[in-house]
Design a protein around this motif. Structure first.
Motif, short mmCIF file in Angstrom:
data_model
loop_
_atom_site.label_atom_id
_atom_site.label_comp_id
_atom_site.label_asym_id
_atom_site.label_seq_id
_atom_site.Cartn_x
_atom_site.Cartn_y
_atom_site.Cartn_z
N ILE A 109 -14.58 21.12 -29.28
CA ILE A 109 -13.57 22.98 -29.07
C ILE A 109 -12.30 23.20 -30.40
O ILE A 109 -12.14 21.66 -31.17
CB ILE A 109 -12.54 22.42 -28.18
N HIS A 110 -12.31 23.62 -31.15
CA HIS A 110 -11.45 24.01 -31.97
C HIS A 110 -10.19 24.64 -30.97
O HIS A 110 -10.41 25.34 -30.29
CB HIS A 110 -12.47 25.32 -32.42
N ILE A 111 -8.96 24.03 -31.60
CA ILE A 111 -7.72 24.56 -31.41
C ILE A 111 -7.19 25.32 -32.10
O ILE A 111 -6.94 24.94 -33.77
CB ILE A 111 -7.25 23.51 -30.80
N ASN A 112 -7.24 26.62 -32.89
CA ASN A 112 -6.20 26.80 -33.44
C ASN A 112 -5.37 26.41 -33.30
O ASN A 112 -4.44 27.71 -32.85
CB ASN A 112 -7.08 28.18 -34.13
N VAL A 113 -4.47 26.21 -34.81
CA VAL A 113 -2.82 25.42 -34.73
C VAL A 113 -2.21 26.71 -35.65
O VAL A 113 -1.29 26.80 -34.84
CB VAL A 113 -2.69 24.30 -35.27
N SER A 114 -2.65 27.22 -36.07
CA SER A 114 -2.01 27.87 -37.04
C SER A 114 -2.91 29.02 -37.47
O SER A 114 -4.20 28.92 -37.68
CB SER A 114 -1.28 27.91 -38.21
N PRO A 115 -2.82 30.72 -38.29
CA PRO A 115 -3.18 31.56 -39.14
C PRO A 115 -4.34 30.71 -39.92
O PRO A 115 -5.03 30.28 -39.89
CB PRO A 115 -2.68 32.81 -39.88
N ASN A 116 -4.34 29.37 -40.45
CA ASN A 116 -5.10 28.38 -41.63
C ASN A 116 -4.78 26.82 -40.91
O ASN A 116 -5.67 25.93 -41.62
CB ASN A 116 -3.99 28.34 -42.92
N PHE A 119 -7.55 22.42 -35.94
CA PHE A 119 -8.07 21.52 -35.27
C PHE A 119 -9.25 21.79 -34.50
O PHE A 119 -9.43 21.83 -33.28
CB PHE A 119 -6.49 20.66 -33.62
N ILE A 120 -10.03 20.71 -34.72
CA ILE A 120 -11.22 20.42 -34.01
C ILE A 120 -11.58 18.67 -33.20
O ILE A 120 -10.89 18.03 -33.86
CB ILE A 120 -12.81 20.28 -35.36
N ALA A 121 -11.12 19.40 -32.16
CA ALA A 121 -11.60 17.82 -30.96
C ALA A 121 -12.58 17.89 -31.11
O ALA A 121 -13.76 18.34 -29.91
CB ALA A 121 -10.13 18.54 -29.77
N PHE A 122 -13.42 16.07 -29.86
CA PHE A 122 -14.40 15.66 -29.99
C PHE A 122 -14.29 15.01 -28.53
O PHE A 122 -12.81 14.38 -28.92
CB PHE A 122 -15.14 15.26 -31.01
N ARG A 123 -15.03 15.30 -27.16
CA ARG A 123 -14.88 14.19 -26.48
C ARG A 123 -15.28 13.14 -26.63
O ARG A 123 -16.05 12.66 -27.26
CB ARG A 123 -15.68 15.05 -25.38
N GLY A 124 -14.68 11.74 -25.75
CA GLY A 124 -15.05 10.90 -25.77
C GLY A 124 -15.65 10.43 -24.75
O GLY A 124 -16.24 11.84 -24.03
N THR A 125 -16.44 9.16 -24.54
CA THR A 125 -17.26 8.87 -23.62
C THR A 125 -16.48 9.72 -22.31
O THR A 125 -15.42 9.47 -21.61
CB THR A 125 -17.09 7.72 -22.84
N ASP A 126 -17.50 10.18 -21.69
CA ASP A 126 -17.00 10.58 -19.64
C ASP A 126 -17.73 9.67 -19.16
O ASP A 126 -18.01 8.61 -19.26
CB ASP A 126 -17.63 12.41 -19.67
N ASP A 127 -17.48 10.81 -17.90
CA ASP A 127 -17.85 9.50 -16.56
C ASP A 127 -19.41 9.68 -15.82
O ASP A 127 -19.60 9.29 -15.36
CB ASP A 127 -16.75 10.30 -15.53
N THR A 128 -19.85 9.54 -17.18
CA THR A 128 -21.20 9.62 -17.46
C THR A 128 -22.26 8.88 -17.32
O THR A 128 -21.69 8.43 -17.96
CB THR A 128 -22.15 11.79 -17.72
N ILE A 129 -22.96 8.66 -16.49
CA ILE A 129 -24.28 7.47 -17.11
C ILE A 129 -24.98 7.42 -18.57
O ILE A 129 -24.75 6.81 -19.54
CB ILE A 129 -25.19 6.58 -15.31
N VAL A 130 -24.78 8.98 -18.84
CA VAL A 130 -26.04 9.05 -19.83
C VAL A 130 -24.40 8.90 -20.65
O VAL A 130 -24.65 8.24 -21.89
CB VAL A 130 -25.59 10.95 -20.59
N GLY A 131 -23.19 9.08 -20.64
CA GLY A 131 -21.71 9.38 -21.43
C GLY A 131 -22.52 7.79 -22.42
O GLY A 131 -21.75 7.02 -23.17
N TRP A 132 -22.18 6.55 -21.02
CA TRP A 132 -21.92 5.34 -21.42
C TRP A 132 -23.75 4.51 -22.13
O TRP A 132 -23.15 3.71 -22.68
CB TRP A 132 -22.25 4.61 -19.88
#
Length: 196
Positions: A109-116, A119-132
């Motif tokens: 997801i993108h979080i627009n902290v200010s006009p310029n 912050f691009i946040a990436f999810r770590g491993t979730d609780d799915t078997i696929v993630g593990w």
């Protein structure tokens, strides 16, 4: 023991102009990648954005909330929405995919902290078997599908001409932040100012 909730209570009333964006803010924003923003935040390819405050109100009505076990992350999100520091930051370019065949679990997801600054946040491993399973694959494969998706995501969404980017994530999300920064378009690499 102090936590990021303590920080929100201590610094949540300060606007960024009064206390500049810092590493603890970045840590808090990394947690945003774990929230299921389906039908709440505009997805990749959709126009517009939504403030954290407005997203929290919409999220409370969402039928897709609570699909993960991360209740404390939802509590953090609600605290952010109620704070002066985070409430007006905007969210966009949400993506969340799980592909059993490709053995991929990816979200960002993108979080627009200010006009310029975004912050691009990436999810770590979730609780799915696929993630593990993808985590195990990382011990002997490179790139795994989520790493390639992270590069594609940055190349596709980091478009602001005068915008700078911080990339971050927890655990596998941190790996995706580093990997995407290393292998994205070299022109975009010049816009990445920090990786957490």
């Amino acid at each position: 023991m102090d936590t990021i909730f303590t920080y929100l209570k201590w610094r949540g009333d300060l606007k960024l102009k009064d206390s500049p964006f810092n590493e603890v803010d970045a840590l808090i924003l990394c947690e945003m990648a774990y929230i299921c923003f389906e039908d709440v935040v505009p997805k990749v390819g959709e126009d517009g954005d939504i403030s954290i405050a407005a997203a929290a109100k919409k999220y409370k009505r969402s039928e897709k909330k609570n699909i993960f076990y991360y209740a404390e992350k939802e509590d953090l999100f609600m605290e952010m929405a109620a704070s002066t520091r985070f409430a007006d930051m905007t969210l966009c370019n949400y993506i969340s995919t799980t592909d059993l065949k490709a053995q991929q679990q990816f979200a960002a997801i993108h979080i627009n902290v200010s006009p310029n600054l975004t912050f691009i946040a990436f999810r770590g491993t979730d609780d799915t078997i696929v993630g593990w399973r993808e985590d195990f694959n990382m011990s002997y494969m490179m790139p795994v599908p989520a790493q390639q998706s992270a590069v594609d995501y940055v190349n596709r969404t980091a478009k602001g001409i005068f915008r700078k980017y911080w990339l971050g994530g927890h655990s596998k999300g941190g790996n995706l932040a580093i990997y995407s920064a290393m292998f994205c378009n070299p022109k975009l690499q010049k816009k990445i100012v920090k990786i957490n």
